[in-house]
Design an enzyme around this catalytic site. Structure first.
Site, short mmCIF file in Angstrom:
data_model
loop_
_atom_site.label_atom_id
_atom_site.label_comp_id
_atom_site.label_asym_id
_atom_site.label_seq_id
_atom_site.Cartn_x
_atom_site.Cartn_y
_atom_site.Cartn_z
N TYR A 11 8.14 2.65 -0.98
CA TYR A 11 7.60 1.29 -0.87
C TYR A 11 6.13 1.34 -1.27
CZ TYR A 11 6.14 -3.17 1.23
OH TYR A 11 5.62 -4.43 1.44
N ASP A 34 0.76 7.33 -4.25
CA ASP A 34 0.51 6.25 -3.29
C ASP A 34 0.31 6.89 -1.93
OD1 ASP A 34 0.59 4.24 -1.45
OD2 ASP A 34 2.31 3.20 -2.31
N LYS A 47 -4.55 1.19 4.78
CA LYS A 47 -4.37 1.48 6.22
C LYS A 47 -5.61 2.16 6.82
CE LYS A 47 0.63 1.37 5.72
NZ LYS A 47 1.39 0.43 6.49
C1 LIG Z 1 3.09 3.77 0.91
C2 LIG Z 1 2.69 2.33 0.99
N1 LIG Z 1 2.14 1.75 -0.08
C3 LIG Z 1 1.74 0.47 -0.06
C4 LIG Z 1 1.90 -0.31 1.07
C5 LIG Z 1 1.46 -1.72 1.08
O1 LIG Z 1 0.31 -1.85 1.88
P1 LIG Z 1 -0.05 -3.26 2.55
O2 LIG Z 1 0.99 -3.55 3.57
O3 LIG Z 1 -1.42 -3.03 3.12
O4 LIG Z 1 -0.08 -4.25 1.44
C6 LIG Z 1 2.47 0.26 2.21
C7 LIG Z 1 2.67 -0.54 3.43
O5 LIG Z 1 3.26 -0.15 4.38
C8 LIG Z 1 2.87 1.61 2.18
O6 LIG Z 1 3.44 2.21 3.23
#
Ligand SMILES: Cc1ncc(COP(=O)(O)O)c(C=O)c1O
Length: 456
Positions: free
Chosen positions: A165, A260, A288
């Protein structure tokens, strides 16, 4: 539900001892109004408890590794706001930084000193990168990285992995984890097939599939995006050799590699999985923890790549609240506290304690399962056999059991993610006693479910 404790102090808490939130709204009243005013009663889908039994409590307050709901019930928190709270709730240094910044104004729409200071701290932890661009979320960070990669390479095709994700923007919202996995809707309505025709999805942990795709389309691929520690469809720990294979394929074919690290960045080591694996990506996305509980994301990379962003280059990217001074101050303070010697060793110990406690509880209850862990990130995998490394090996029966178990564990006083596909986080605010309480609550929940008493 867990007994109402008297640990709340009327002078500091928003919860009156023995019952309702200040202001007097009952849980039932809040729930009715939330459902009437917000789709599913929430601002983000998994919060709705749609995949577990029972209604979601409303959180009134967090302190350290505990949260209290609007009825004053206390829980050991294993969610940590889905990852940002590596220092726990309301850490004094973070609150001080926020208070210090508040008096100077909330937003300027201009660069501020705290932004420069946070940029320097991030780059010190990811030395392969020279420059960073701030956003207000992890979604925006990976979205910016995709556009930058396409702009820099002049290619259109991108690659992601099943179960990973990367936020909710169109290009990467295909066969995703998180809420998509939780609700069994691997891709979203509203994303035209034409938009994702350029997104290739590969299985994790499969060198051959990646090689085949590159053999066919390697010269069209702008970017390979991966969570190097996939943590949105369970915790699917990847082999170093697989990640290295992706690095090699990208290098050979002129594609860029995005790690990511929105979850893993600053979490599993100061420099995340980039540091832990020693593999150098072309771009990293963080989020985060980098905002210490405030809305921040960022993407970073070498200067020759990052300088293709506007205003220096032709790749457009912007944000009204990007680099917000309060959020920058919270992030800076968080990274500074994490610098204290022994932080990651402590997180490792606490994570290992939770892991062995969960494993013991599963064995004692005779329930098939295993616990995947990287440092302070854990996943309870409720199926027999080896813990999977790829999403297609995660079986649905685990989610069904977890759906029953979750409410019983909550009842016993531990707040776990309301989805079988989401991980648990331990923070520096946890201690052995709180970890043990979380384990006891898990064991009590297991006993309730396996004895047939079930969740409320
Ligand atoms: C690995 C990863 N990338 C991107 C995101 C997206 O971040 P946000 O919820 O701050 O938009 C998340 C959210 O949980 C994530 O776990």
């Amino acid at each position: 539900m867990a007994p109402v404790t008297d640990t709340m102090d009327e002078t500091t808490g928003g919860v009156a001892r023995g019952g309702k939130a200040a202001g007097g709204a009952s849980h039932a009243d809040l729930l009715r109004r939330a459902l009437a005013t917000m789709p599913g009663g929430v601002s983000s889908p998994v919060r709705a408890f749609g995949a577990v039994e029972g209604d979601p409590p409303f959180v009134a307050r967090g302190q350290g590794a505990r949260v209290w709901d609007s009825d004053g019930r206390e829980y050991v928190d294993l969610v940590g706001s889905w990852g940002p709270l590596i220092l726990g709730h309301a850490h004094p240094a973070v609150l001080d930084a926020v208070r210090g910044a508040l008096g100077d104004g909330l937003t300027f729409g201009a660069t501020c000193a705290a932004e420069v200071e946070l940029a320097e701290r991030i780059l010190a932890r990811f030395p392969f990168a020279d420059k960073v661009r701030f956003t207000s979320s992890g979604t925006e960070a990976t979205m910016g990285a995709v556009r930058l990669a396409r702009g820099a390479t002049g290619r259109s095709r991108i690659v992601k992995f099943e179960g990973c994700y990367h936020g909710h923007h169109d290009a990467l919202l295909v066969k995703g984890g998180s809420g998509l996995a939780t609700f069994g809707t691997p891709s979203s309505a509203g994303v035209p097939a034409e938009f994702t025709a350029l997104t290739e999805v590969l299985p994790l942990d499969d060198e051959e599939a990646a090689t085949r795709l590159f053999e066919e389309k390697g010269d069209e691929i702008a970017l390979v995006a991966i969570e190097p520690m996939p943590a949105n469809a369970g915790l699917l720990v990847q082999r170093q050799a697989f990640l290295q294979h992706l690095r090699d394929l990208c290098t050979e074919h002129g594609a860029l590699l995005l790690f990511d690290e929105v979850i893993s960045g600053f979490r599993v080591a100061p420099g995340g999985m980039t540091e832990r694996t020693g593999i150098t990506p072309d771009l990293v996305a963080v989020g985060k923890i980098v905002g210490g509980g405030m809305p921040v994301g960022a993407f970073l990379g070498p200067a020759d790549l990052m300088d293709r962003l506007a205003p220096l280059g032709p790749v457009y990217h912007a944000g009204t609240l990007s680099g917000n001074p309060i959020a920058m101050a919270a992030g800076r303070a968080t990274l500074d506290v994490l610098e204290q010697p022994g932080t990651y060793e402590r997180l490792e110990l606490l994570g290992a304690r939770l892991q062995s406690g969960w494993e013991r509880a599963l064995a004692d209850a005779g329930v098939a399962g295993s616990v995947a862990r990287v440092g302070s990130v854990l996943w309870m995998c409720l199926q027999d056999g080896p813990t999977p490394r790829a999403f297609h090996l995660v079986r649905e029966e685990g989610a069904a059991l977890y759906g029953k178990l979750h409410g019983a564990v909550l009842e016993a006083g531990a707040w776990m993610a309301p989805s079988a596909y989401e991980v648990a986080f331990v923070s520096t605010a946890h201690d052995e006693a709180l970890v043990d309480r979380a384990v006891d609550a898990f064991a009590a929940g297991l006993a309730a479910v396996t004895s047939g008493a079930g969740a409320p």
